[in-house]
Write a protein that holds these residues in place. Sequence first.
Motif, PDB file in Angstrom:
ATOM      1  N   ALA A  41       1.277   3.908   2.443  1.00 48.62           N
ATOM      2  CA  ALA A  41       1.456   3.187   1.182  1.00 48.62           C
ATOM      3  C   ALA A  41       2.383   1.993   1.381  1.00 48.62           C
ATOM      4  O   ALA A  41       3.285   2.013   2.212  1.00 48.62           O
ATOM      5  CB  ALA A  41       2.070   4.124   0.147  1.00 48.62           C
ATOM      6  N   GLY A  42       2.126   0.952   0.610  1.00 46.51           N
ATOM      7  CA  GLY A  42       3.037  -0.180   0.556  1.00 46.51           C
ATOM      8  C   GLY A  42       3.105  -0.625  -0.887  1.00 46.51           C
ATOM      9  O   GLY A  42       2.113  -1.099  -1.440  1.00 46.51           O
ATOM     10  N   HIS A  43       4.224  -0.378  -1.525  1.00 43.62           N
ATOM     11  CA  HIS A  43       4.372  -0.702  -2.948  1.00 43.62           C
ATOM     12  C   HIS A  43       5.441  -1.783  -3.075  1.00 43.62           C
ATOM     13  O   HIS A  43       6.613  -1.528  -2.806  1.00 43.62           O
ATOM     14  CB  HIS A  43       4.772   0.546  -3.740  1.00 43.62           C
ATOM     15  N   ARG A 286      -9.966  -4.402  -1.064  1.00 46.40           N
ATOM     16  CA  ARG A 286     -10.056  -3.243  -0.179  1.00 46.40           C
ATOM     17  C   ARG A 286      -9.507  -3.630   1.194  1.00 46.40           C
ATOM     18  O   ARG A 286      -9.796  -4.727   1.682  1.00 46.40           O
ATOM     19  CB  ARG A 286     -11.525  -2.812  -0.067  1.00 46.40           C
ATOM     20  N   VAL A 287      -8.736  -2.731   1.813  1.00 42.40           N
ATOM     21  CA  VAL A 287      -8.303  -2.937   3.205  1.00 42.40           C
ATOM     22  C   VAL A 287      -8.997  -1.865   4.034  1.00 42.40           C
ATOM     23  O   VAL A 287      -9.078  -0.730   3.617  1.00 42.40           O
ATOM     24  CB  VAL A 287      -6.781  -2.747   3.402  1.00 42.40           C
ATOM     25  N   GLY A 288      -9.456  -2.220   5.193  1.00 41.55           N
ATOM     26  CA  GLY A 288     -10.145  -1.228   6.020  1.00 41.55           C
ATOM     27  C   GLY A 288     -11.643  -1.279   5.787  1.00 41.55           C
ATOM     28  O   GLY A 288     -12.141  -2.134   5.047  1.00 41.55           O
ATOM     29  N   ASN A 289     -12.343  -0.336   6.414  1.00 42.82           N
ATOM     30  CA  ASN A 289     -13.811  -0.392   6.406  1.00 42.82           C
ATOM     31  C   ASN A 289     -14.412   0.354   5.231  1.00 42.82           C
ATOM     32  O   ASN A 289     -13.740   1.082   4.528  1.00 42.82           O
ATOM     33  CB  ASN A 289     -14.338   0.191   7.716  1.00 42.82           C
TER      34      ASN A 289
HETATM   35  P1  IMO Z   1      -1.142   1.794  -1.461  1.00 38.69           P
HETATM   36  O1  IMO Z   1      -0.359   3.007  -1.895  1.00 38.69           O
HETATM   37  C1  IMO Z   1      -4.699   0.139   0.433  1.00 38.69           C
HETATM   38  C2  IMO Z   1      -6.581   2.584   3.528  1.00 38.69           C
HETATM   39  C3  IMO Z   1      -6.549   2.064   4.944  1.00 38.69           C
HETATM   40  C4  IMO Z   1      -7.845   2.662   5.482  1.00 38.69           C
HETATM   41  C5  IMO Z   1      -7.892   4.018   4.795  1.00 38.69           C
HETATM   42  C6  IMO Z   1      -7.374   5.165   5.641  1.00 38.69           C
HETATM   43  O2  IMO Z   1      -0.309   0.662  -1.026  1.00 38.69           O
HETATM   44  O3  IMO Z   1      -2.168   1.450  -2.486  1.00 38.69           O
HETATM   45  P2  IMO Z   1      -4.923   5.896   6.411  1.00 38.69           P
HETATM   46  O4  IMO Z   1      -3.905   5.177   7.221  1.00 38.69           O
HETATM   47  O5  IMO Z   1      -4.452   6.298   5.061  1.00 38.69           O
HETATM   48  O6  IMO Z   1      -5.553   7.054   7.149  1.00 38.69           O
HETATM   49  O7  IMO Z   1      -6.128   4.820   6.216  1.00 38.69           O
HETATM   50  O8  IMO Z   1      -7.098   3.898   3.632  1.00 38.69           O
HETATM   51  N1  IMO Z   1      -5.258   2.681   2.868  1.00 38.69           N
HETATM   52  C7  IMO Z   1      -4.833   1.855   1.921  1.00 38.69           C
HETATM   53  N2  IMO Z   1      -5.397   0.741   1.400  1.00 38.69           N
HETATM   54  N3  IMO Z   1      -3.521   0.577  -0.054  1.00 38.69           N
HETATM   55  C8  IMO Z   1      -2.965   1.712   0.420  1.00 38.69           C
HETATM   56  O9  IMO Z   1      -1.880   2.290  -0.133  1.00 38.69           O
HETATM   57  C9  IMO Z   1      -3.600   2.377   1.496  1.00 38.69           C
HETATM   58  N4  IMO Z   1      -3.318   3.470   2.215  1.00 38.69           N
HETATM   59  C10 IMO Z   1      -4.344   3.650   3.046  1.00 38.69           C
HETATM   60  O10 IMO Z   1      -6.566   0.668   4.964  1.00 38.69           O
HETATM   61  O11 IMO Z   1      -8.950   1.924   5.040  1.00 38.69           O
END
Ligand code: IMO
Length: 439
Positions: A41-43, A286-289
């Motif tokens: 998480a990044g808040h 969205r971040v990631g796939n």
């Molecule tokens: P907050 O709390 C956005 C995404 C990652 C990846 C998938 C799995 O800031 O909203 P992980 O490391 O959890 O096994 O990764 O989840 N992901 C997030 N995307 N905000 C986040 O947290 C995330 N935490 C994990 O990018 O696609």
Amino acid sequence: MNHIAVIGCQWGDEGKGKIVDFLTQKKSISTIVRYQGGNNAGHTIVIKGKKFPLHLLPSGILTPNKVCLIGNGVIINPQVLSDEINKLKKQVGLNHARLIISHKAHLIMPWHIIRDTIAGGRIGTTNRGIGPTYEDHVGRRGIRLIDTQTKIRFAQRVKQELAWNKKLIKLMLDVNHINPQEREQLNLGHRLSAKQIINHYWQILTKLKSNPQIDITDTAVYLQQTQNEGRRILFEGAQATLLDIDHGTYPYVTSSNPTIGGLYTGTGFRPRGLEVIGVMKTYTTRVGNGAFLTELFDDIGEKLRQDGHEYGTTTGRPRRCGWLDLNIIKYAKLINGLDSLAVTKLDILSGLKEIKVGTGYKLGSKKIDNFIIDNHQLEKVKVIYQTLPGWHEDISGVRKFADLPAAAQNYIHFIEDQTNLKVKFIGVGPNRKQIITKP
Ligand code: IMO
Ligand code: GDP
Ligand code: MG
């Protein structure tokens, strides 16, 4: 007065931290609770222009005299926790009442991060060891804070787990065809030395435990006491509905339950009197796939990324950007039993002539009004868009709903009509004060 849960509706980064920080200002809120996830998480909270990115501490930590609590559903990297506390101490001086951490919480160990680094690429994980730590949790191999009561007990557990993790990692390196150069970069000899790990963790944990502001205990007991005494609790979800291990876009998800069920299993809160607020952006990121139906690859997508500073708080990766997809919000309502919405980043839409909103999907001639969880079917649907008028005014200084341009008001009313949920809060900028409470 109801307790409050703040839950992400989309794929994360909706601005949960900002909403939690805002709600923490209410006098009635006594305790702010993280219930799942870890430092994936990044808040980001912004106070008077100063940025505070939080990964593990509840976003209530920046408000004096509140109790912050990390529940058993959260996984903890002690180094990250300690760094975050020290950094905040230097920046602002911490004056929260107490930080209470569940002794049932699992620890992220170096081998989890290594396993994530080797295997997380397919999903695009944050490489923070999240998936492997939860794997070991359900595999009944995890090391919990409760195992760190004595150094002997902790050392025993580390040695047990390390023995088979070494074998597992060797196998993973082979299966994933990791070449000798990449293997060297992983620095396994150093990172997987029992002595190093035990001493390093022990040193950090001892320091954390000696901090008079920190208690490591059964947080379920504490929370139920808080409930019995009529004090109000605020729950902070990390990640979001579509990243949920059960309800999200599996396998492109995280390994915990950010949705409402995770709040109960991750804390031991008694299910009484809870208002659930869904946090959503005025567009989607969205971040990631994984699939993202309303993703934009044009100038508008780039505008959202630049104006919205859509780069990950945790990994710095550019976030994929697209139009709002209301089927996602309706799905978040269904899964979490949302009572209302907090809509962030209305200011970022300023300057667009027209704004498109996904209002449903079409599969052949069939209209679909809910999110589709089957990846194969999701690939086949087309999004139905409605185009709404934009506005050009800078709205970052607006504090009353009635003072927003008519088109911006209309955009919010459109979300309310389509989701049948009331929008309670509207973000018009990153700063703590840049928020409108809608009547
Ligand atoms: P907050 O709390 C956005 C995404 C990652 C990846 C998938 C799995 O800031 O909203 P992980 O490391 O959890 O096994 O990764 O989840 N992901 C997030 N995307 N905000 C986040 O947290 C995330 N935490 C994990 O990018 O696609
Ligand atoms: P979280 O993970 O849900 O807490 O969200 P993040 O903090 O990762 O991402 C949201 C980003 O948008 C942060 O940088 C916030 O400071 C910022 N933010 C939150 N609300 C608003 C808003 O209403 N307008 C603008 N411009 N930025 C916002
Ligand atoms: Mg975030």
